[in-house]
Design a protein around this motif. Structure first.
Motif, PDB file in Angstrom:
ATOM      1  N   PHE A 121      17.146   2.234 -14.091  1.00  0.00           N
ATOM      2  CA  PHE A 121      16.121   2.009 -15.115  1.00  0.00           C
ATOM      3  C   PHE A 121      16.100   3.137 -16.146  1.00  0.00           C
ATOM      4  O   PHE A 121      15.049   3.472 -16.710  1.00  0.00           O
ATOM      5  CB  PHE A 121      14.725   1.868 -14.495  1.00  0.00           C
ATOM      6  CG  PHE A 121      14.626   0.849 -13.392  1.00  0.00           C
ATOM      7  CD1 PHE A 121      15.036  -0.464 -13.591  1.00  0.00           C
ATOM      8  CD2 PHE A 121      14.135   1.206 -12.150  1.00  0.00           C
ATOM      9  CE1 PHE A 121      14.959  -1.401 -12.577  1.00  0.00           C
ATOM     10  CE2 PHE A 121      14.049   0.270 -11.130  1.00  0.00           C
ATOM     11  CZ  PHE A 121      14.465  -1.043 -11.349  1.00  0.00           C
ATOM     12  N   GLY A 122      17.268   3.769 -16.344  1.00  0.00           N
ATOM     13  CA  GLY A 122      17.361   4.854 -17.316  1.00  0.00           C
ATOM     14  C   GLY A 122      16.770   6.165 -16.828  1.00  0.00           C
ATOM     15  O   GLY A 122      16.649   7.121 -17.595  1.00  0.00           O
ATOM     16  N   ILE A 123      16.413   6.234 -15.529  1.00  0.00           N
ATOM     17  CA  ILE A 123      15.780   7.435 -14.971  1.00  0.00           C
ATOM     18  C   ILE A 123      16.705   8.033 -13.914  1.00  0.00           C
ATOM     19  O   ILE A 123      17.314   7.304 -13.116  1.00  0.00           O
ATOM     20  CB  ILE A 123      14.413   7.098 -14.339  1.00  0.00           C
ATOM     21  CG1 ILE A 123      13.482   6.476 -15.389  1.00  0.00           C
ATOM     22  CG2 ILE A 123      13.762   8.344 -13.736  1.00  0.00           C
ATOM     23  CD1 ILE A 123      12.188   5.952 -14.809  1.00  0.00           C
ATOM     24  N   ASN A 124      16.799   9.350 -13.879  1.00  0.00           N
ATOM     25  CA  ASN A 124      17.586  10.048 -12.862  1.00  0.00           C
ATOM     26  C   ASN A 124      16.728  10.322 -11.620  1.00  0.00           C
ATOM     27  O   ASN A 124      15.672  10.941 -11.727  1.00  0.00           O
ATOM     28  CB  ASN A 124      18.122  11.365 -13.407  1.00  0.00           C
ATOM     29  CG  ASN A 124      19.239  11.152 -14.414  1.00  0.00           C
ATOM     30  OD1 ASN A 124      20.012  10.202 -14.311  1.00  0.00           O
ATOM     31  ND2 ASN A 124      19.334  12.031 -15.392  1.00  0.00           N
ATOM     32  N   PHE A 125      17.184   9.835 -10.490  1.00  0.00           N
ATOM     33  CA  PHE A 125      16.508  10.061  -9.220  1.00  0.00           C
ATOM     34  C   PHE A 125      17.397  10.890  -8.302  1.00  0.00           C
ATOM     35  O   PHE A 125      18.623  10.766  -8.332  1.00  0.00           O
ATOM     36  CB  PHE A 125      16.217   8.740  -8.501  1.00  0.00           C
ATOM     37  CG  PHE A 125      15.315   7.795  -9.234  1.00  0.00           C
ATOM     38  CD1 PHE A 125      13.939   7.932  -9.156  1.00  0.00           C
ATOM     39  CD2 PHE A 125      15.836   6.767  -9.995  1.00  0.00           C
ATOM     40  CE1 PHE A 125      13.094   7.053  -9.829  1.00  0.00           C
ATOM     41  CE2 PHE A 125      15.020   5.875 -10.667  1.00  0.00           C
ATOM     42  CZ  PHE A 125      13.643   6.022 -10.584  1.00  0.00           C
TER      43      PHE A 125
END
Length: 288
Positions: free
Chosen positions: A61-65
């Motif tokens: 979702f375009g987020i770095n986890f």
């Protein structure tokens, strides 16, 4: 105290030296393994590589986890002596600076405040006859005795073995994950660290143990069973044969399970519990 070092800035000579001299040394933290399983990782470092903590980044979702690479059981902090204060500093830095989906520390990391735990089971180097006599469960001994009509073979990897693997392997619902596993197996074969052990009934392969081997330990990457032959007790037969041949020189790491039936299976061979801590965002997990 703790600093983040990008992949292209890591001093891999110092990183590897820290791992090799660490009390927590394990398979997954090696550069070549993380390069294969992750492809997007960096390191948190304490002072001048006195302690290191590899971090895998997963983008969605375009987020770095922060997440664990598929097929990677434990990472965590690596240092000459496990120090809860240093581990606490790494944990604080991780929580403060990242969005953590899941991070698994290793069985030798301790913290001032206990973390949630996952279970792993290991049989240390032992005298096989003593192990079987004193630590095997009574029911496991009976099951093994009833399976002596089977044949044990150490086999080479080929298309037939891969087909058995794919047809009977459980736990991977996505085709993309199966492809990743196949690539990982080929990588391990190229590095000469795999052993394939099978049990046969009437010339048919009915159980397959895939072991990762290093100097002092076998790690059970997978134990695959053809359910049509469940009554033959091939899984019990196979593990017992491996122990009879190798437990005097290498420990056997079952690679953990929190599923009750599998856990009991491991324990029934005299395996010892080794718990390891983890942190997880359960809210994010609901949407994974």
């Amino acid at each position: 105290m703790i600093r983040r070092v990008k992949y292209n800035q890591i001093d891999f000579e110092k990183y590897t030296e820290c791992l090799e001299n660490s009390v927590q040394r394990n398979w997954y933290s090696q550069k070549r393994i993380l390069d294969q399983l992750s492809g997007n990782w960096h390191v948190l470092i304490y002072k001048d590589y006195e302690a290191v903590m590899p971090i895998h980044i997963y983008k969605k979702f375009g987020i770095n986890f922060v997440h664990m690479p598929l097929f990677c059981q434990q990472l965590g902090v690596f240092s000459k002596a496990d120090d809860p204060k240093i581990n606490d500093a790494f944990l604080y830095f991780l929580k403060k600076n990242y969005t953590v989906f899941l991070y698994l520390f290793n069985q030798d990391n301790t913290f001032s405040t206990p973390l949630q735990k996952k279970k792993n089971y290991v049989i240390p180097i032992s005298d096989y006859s003593v192990l079987k006599r004193k630590k095997y469960f009574k029911g496991r001994k009976s099951t093994i005795k009833a399976s002596q009509h089977l044949i044990y073979k150490e086999i080479e990897f080929d298309e037939q073995v891969m087909l058995f693997f794919k047809n009977n392997f459980k736990g991977l619902t996505k085709e993309a994950d199966w492809i990743k596993l196949k690539i990982y197996i080929l990588f391990l074969l190229e590095n000469n660290v795999l052993k394939f052990c099978g049990s046969y009934f009437n010339d048919s392969l009915i159980n397959l143990a895939v072991l990762i081997k290093d100097e002092k330990q076998f790690s059970l990457l997978s134990l695959i069973n053809d359910e049509d032959y469940k009554a033959e007790n091939g899984a019990s037969f196979l593990i017992d044969k491996i122990l009879s041949l190798y437990i005097h020189e290498k420990s056997l790491n079952f690679m953990g399970s929190n599923i009750r039936g599998i856990e009991v299976f491991f324990k029934s061979f005299g395996a010892e519990l080794h718990e390891y801590g983890f942190i997880e965002n359960k809210f994010l997990k609901r949407f994974s």
